[in-house]
Design a protein around this motif. Structure first.
Motif, PDB file in Angstrom:
ATOM      1  N   GLU A  10       0.826  -1.204   0.000  1.00  0.00           N
ATOM      2  CA  GLU A  10       0.000   0.000   0.000  1.00  0.00           C
ATOM      3  C   GLU A  10       0.866   1.263   0.000  1.00  0.00           C
ATOM      4  O   GLU A  10       1.992   1.252   0.510  1.00  0.00           O
ATOM      5  CB  GLU A  10      -0.900   0.019   1.240  1.00  0.00           C
ATOM      6  CG  GLU A  10      -1.948  -1.083   1.264  1.00  0.00           C
ATOM      7  CD  GLU A  10      -2.925  -0.963   0.112  1.00  0.00           C
ATOM      8  OE1 GLU A  10      -3.389   0.169  -0.159  1.00  0.00           O
ATOM      9  OE2 GLU A  10      -3.223  -1.992  -0.527  1.00  0.00           O
ATOM     10  N   PRO A  11       0.344   2.361  -0.556  1.00  0.00           N
ATOM     11  CA  PRO A  11       1.086   3.616  -0.498  1.00  0.00           C
ATOM     12  C   PRO A  11       1.137   4.164   0.922  1.00  0.00           C
ATOM     13  O   PRO A  11       0.161   4.041   1.675  1.00  0.00           O
ATOM     14  CB  PRO A  11       0.300   4.545  -1.431  1.00  0.00           C
ATOM     15  CG  PRO A  11      -1.076   3.977  -1.472  1.00  0.00           C
ATOM     16  CD  PRO A  11      -0.922   2.487  -1.310  1.00  0.00           C
ATOM     17  N   VAL A  12       2.261   4.742   1.282  1.00  0.00           N
ATOM     18  CA  VAL A  12       2.426   5.407   2.575  1.00  0.00           C
ATOM     19  C   VAL A  12       2.940   6.808   2.273  1.00  0.00           C
ATOM     20  O   VAL A  12       3.973   6.968   1.615  1.00  0.00           O
ATOM     21  CB  VAL A  12       3.432   4.672   3.483  1.00  0.00           C
ATOM     22  CG1 VAL A  12       3.592   5.407   4.811  1.00  0.00           C
ATOM     23  CG2 VAL A  12       2.989   3.234   3.712  1.00  0.00           C
ATOM     24  N   TYR A  13       2.221   7.818   2.747  1.00  0.00           N
ATOM     25  CA  TYR A  13       2.563   9.203   2.444  1.00  0.00           C
ATOM     26  C   TYR A  13       3.134   9.893   3.684  1.00  0.00           C
ATOM     27  O   TYR A  13       2.692   9.649   4.805  1.00  0.00           O
ATOM     28  CB  TYR A  13       1.326   9.968   1.967  1.00  0.00           C
ATOM     29  CG  TYR A  13       0.635   9.328   0.789  1.00  0.00           C
ATOM     30  CD1 TYR A  13       1.101   9.529  -0.506  1.00  0.00           C
ATOM     31  CD2 TYR A  13      -0.476   8.507   0.977  1.00  0.00           C
ATOM     32  CE1 TYR A  13       0.468   8.931  -1.587  1.00  0.00           C
ATOM     33  CE2 TYR A  13      -1.114   7.905  -0.093  1.00  0.00           C
ATOM     34  CZ  TYR A  13      -0.644   8.119  -1.377  1.00  0.00           C
ATOM     35  OH  TYR A  13      -1.270   7.516  -2.437  1.00  0.00           O
ATOM     36  N   PHE A  14       4.099  10.763   3.440  1.00  0.00           N
ATOM     37  CA  PHE A  14       4.726  11.517   4.515  1.00  0.00           C
ATOM     38  C   PHE A  14       4.605  13.009   4.218  1.00  0.00           C
ATOM     39  O   PHE A  14       4.879  13.457   3.106  1.00  0.00           O
ATOM     40  CB  PHE A  14       6.203  11.146   4.642  1.00  0.00           C
ATOM     41  CG  PHE A  14       6.448   9.731   5.081  1.00  0.00           C
ATOM     42  CD1 PHE A  14       6.627   9.424   6.422  1.00  0.00           C
ATOM     43  CD2 PHE A  14       6.507   8.702   4.152  1.00  0.00           C
ATOM     44  CE1 PHE A  14       6.858   8.120   6.834  1.00  0.00           C
ATOM     45  CE2 PHE A  14       6.736   7.388   4.544  1.00  0.00           C
ATOM     46  CZ  PHE A  14       6.905   7.095   5.897  1.00  0.00           C
ATOM     47  N   HIS A  15       4.225  13.772   5.229  1.00  0.00           N
ATOM     48  CA  HIS A  15       4.093  15.225   5.120  1.00  0.00           C
ATOM     49  C   HIS A  15       5.326  15.879   5.720  1.00  0.00           C
ATOM     50  O   HIS A  15       5.810  15.453   6.772  1.00  0.00           O
ATOM     51  CB  HIS A  15       2.835  15.689   5.853  1.00  0.00           C
ATOM     52  CG  HIS A  15       2.447  17.096   5.568  1.00  0.00           C
ATOM     53  ND1 HIS A  15       3.175  18.176   6.027  1.00  0.00           N
ATOM     54  CD2 HIS A  15       1.408  17.617   4.862  1.00  0.00           C
ATOM     55  CE1 HIS A  15       2.604  19.301   5.626  1.00  0.00           C
ATOM     56  NE2 HIS A  15       1.526  18.995   4.924  1.00  0.00           N
ATOM     57  N   LYS A  16       5.817  16.903   5.082  1.00  0.00           N
ATOM     58  CA  LYS A  16       7.063  17.538   5.550  1.00  0.00           C
ATOM     59  C   LYS A  16       6.965  18.003   7.003  1.00  0.00           C
ATOM     60  O   LYS A  16       7.957  17.957   7.738  1.00  0.00           O
ATOM     61  CB  LYS A  16       7.454  18.705   4.648  1.00  0.00           C
ATOM     62  CG  LYS A  16       6.644  19.969   4.822  1.00  0.00           C
ATOM     63  CD  LYS A  16       7.286  21.152   4.090  1.00  0.00           C
ATOM     64  CE  LYS A  16       6.564  22.443   4.441  1.00  0.00           C
ATOM     65  NZ  LYS A  16       7.166  23.626   3.824  1.00  0.00           N
ATOM     66  N   ASN A  17       5.801  18.444   7.429  1.00  0.00           N
ATOM     67  CA  ASN A  17       5.664  18.969   8.785  1.00  0.00           C
ATOM     68  C   ASN A  17       5.691  17.886   9.854  1.00  0.00           C
ATOM     69  O   ASN A  17       5.897  18.176  11.031  1.00  0.00           O
ATOM     70  CB  ASN A  17       4.375  19.774   8.913  1.00  0.00           C
ATOM     71  CG  ASN A  17       4.422  21.057   8.103  1.00  0.00           C
ATOM     72  OD1 ASN A  17       5.491  21.527   7.754  1.00  0.00           O
ATOM     73  ND2 ASN A  17       3.260  21.610   7.789  1.00  0.00           N
ATOM     74  N   SER A  18       5.469  16.643   9.446  1.00  0.00           N
ATOM     75  CA  SER A  18       5.435  15.555  10.427  1.00  0.00           C
ATOM     76  C   SER A  18       6.727  14.752  10.479  1.00  0.00           C
ATOM     77  O   SER A  18       6.921  13.949  11.386  1.00  0.00           O
ATOM     78  CB  SER A  18       4.265  14.606  10.120  1.00  0.00           C
ATOM     79  OG  SER A  18       4.452  13.981   8.866  1.00  0.00           O
ATOM     80  N   ILE A  19       7.634  14.992   9.520  1.00  0.00           N
ATOM     81  CA  ILE A  19       8.856  14.181   9.490  1.00  0.00           C
ATOM     82  C   ILE A  19      10.130  14.979   9.723  1.00  0.00           C
ATOM     83  O   ILE A  19      11.183  14.399   9.983  1.00  0.00           O
ATOM     84  CB  ILE A  19       8.973  13.409   8.163  1.00  0.00           C
ATOM     85  CG1 ILE A  19       8.867  14.352   6.973  1.00  0.00           C
ATOM     86  CG2 ILE A  19       7.938  12.315   8.067  1.00  0.00           C
ATOM     87  CD1 ILE A  19       8.989  13.656   5.633  1.00  0.00           C
ATOM     88  N   GLY A  20      10.054  16.297   9.659  1.00  0.00           N
ATOM     89  CA  GLY A  20      11.218  17.122   9.945  1.00  0.00           C
ATOM     90  C   GLY A  20      12.424  16.742   9.110  1.00  0.00           C
ATOM     91  O   GLY A  20      12.326  16.527   7.905  1.00  0.00           O
ATOM     92  N   LYS A  21      13.586  16.679   9.745  1.00  0.00           N
ATOM     93  CA  LYS A  21      14.844  16.419   9.029  1.00  0.00           C
ATOM     94  C   LYS A  21      14.904  15.012   8.431  1.00  0.00           C
ATOM     95  O   LYS A  21      15.844  14.676   7.710  1.00  0.00           O
ATOM     96  CB  LYS A  21      16.029  16.655   9.962  1.00  0.00           C
ATOM     97  CG  LYS A  21      16.257  18.135  10.275  1.00  0.00           C
ATOM     98  CD  LYS A  21      16.605  18.916   9.016  1.00  0.00           C
ATOM     99  CE  LYS A  21      16.867  20.390   9.312  1.00  0.00           C
ATOM    100  NZ  LYS A  21      18.160  20.654   9.924  1.00  0.00           N
TER     101      LYS A  21
END
Length: 284
Positions: free
Chosen positions: A121-132
């Motif tokens: 399945e696709p897993v999406y990451f948002h810049k604000n939740s993953i930081g560096k």
């Protein structure tokens, strides 16, 4: 442009087309409140969100002949054709620094798609939740099967985002956008065919049967995304920029002249389509 998503397809080194389009956008100070990309689309999109004019060209053309970038030597040493440590550590942190400060300061949403090896399945990451951790996430999204290893993030092993979501138009829709600007790396005449390597795929990814399934069904997923785009186009809700002529560049291209030609084609296609794009964005 509230409610408008910029959707970026992957495609390995064919992503230089996207880089050219985004370079023109940068010069015109055209930015979107929402950007989603997979694989090469995520790579090119990150430098666009960080407002770094010329960076994609400097990295992906200027360093393309460096053996640390892509070479058989990389594969023999690390089972990775592309030098993933070089690309996602040395380059952004030392050689051609990535502007983390601007990237995290601007209000643009930036979403990176990856694929879960276990579930498919696709897993999406948002810049604000993953930081560096943005660099490992983009690395995972760019880890193409057979030529790169899975990346472990938050307990999950992840691969190329284009496997499960080759053109993330549906993600843009699901996140509430009512208009979509889609940059594709393949021309209108392109048709994805079923893989001829199904037995090899099953043997190579026997530990991850859902990845094997995705690899065998890539043509289905791609056509499904294209069908969604066509539907949105018919509703007047999508604007597509894609190569205006056939692209003689492979996924693992090192020829700087060919890469430059592709980059310049993207830039020119963006310039030619710019006025129509602005009309589309301002049309209620």
């Amino acid at each position: 442009m509230k409610g408008t998503g910029l959707v970026l397809e992957g495609g390995g080194m064919r992503g230089l087309y996207t880089a050219g389009v985004l370079e023109y956008f940068l010069e015109q100070k055209l930015f979107f409140p929402y950007v989603v990309g997979v694989s090469a689309g995520a790579c090119m999109g990150a430098s666009y969100v960080s407002r770094q004019e010329g960076r994609n060209k400097q990295v992906n053309i200027g360093l393309a002949t460096d053996k640390r970038f892509v070479s058989l030597r990389n594969y023999l040493l690390r089972r990775e054709l592309f030098g993933m440590d070089f690309l996602f550590n040395e380059i952004p942190n030392q050689i051609v620094p990535f502007d983390f400060d601007t990237f995290f300061t601007v209000n643009d949403q930036f979403i990176v798609g990856t694929t879960d090896c276990e579930t498919g399945e696709p897993v999406y990451f948002h810049k604000n939740s993953i930081g560096k951790e943005i660099l490992p996430v983009i690395r995972a999204s760019s880890s193409i099967p057979f030529i790169a290893r899975p990346v472990k993030i938050a307990g999950r092993f992840l691969l190329d985002g284009g496997l499960s979501d080759p053109i993330p138009i549906q993600k843009s829709i699901q996140d509430g956008n009512h208009k979509h600007v889609i940059i594709m790396t393949k021309s209108k005449t392109y048709r994805k065919k079923p893989s001829r390597l199904r037995p090899f795929i099953k043997r190579s990814y026997y530990k991850y049967p859902n990845i094997a399934r995705l690899l065998s069904e890539q043509h289905i997923y791609y056509e499904r995304a294209c069908s969604t785009i066509e539907t949105e186009l018919n509703k007047g809700k999508a604007f597509v920029i894609q190569p205006s002529r056939e692209v003689a560049v492979g996924m693992i291209e090192r020829n700087q002249k060919k890469l430059t030609n592709l980059y310049e084609l993207g830039y020119e296609d963006a310039r030619v389509n710019y006025n129509k794009l602005i009309e589309f964005l301002h049309d209620s």
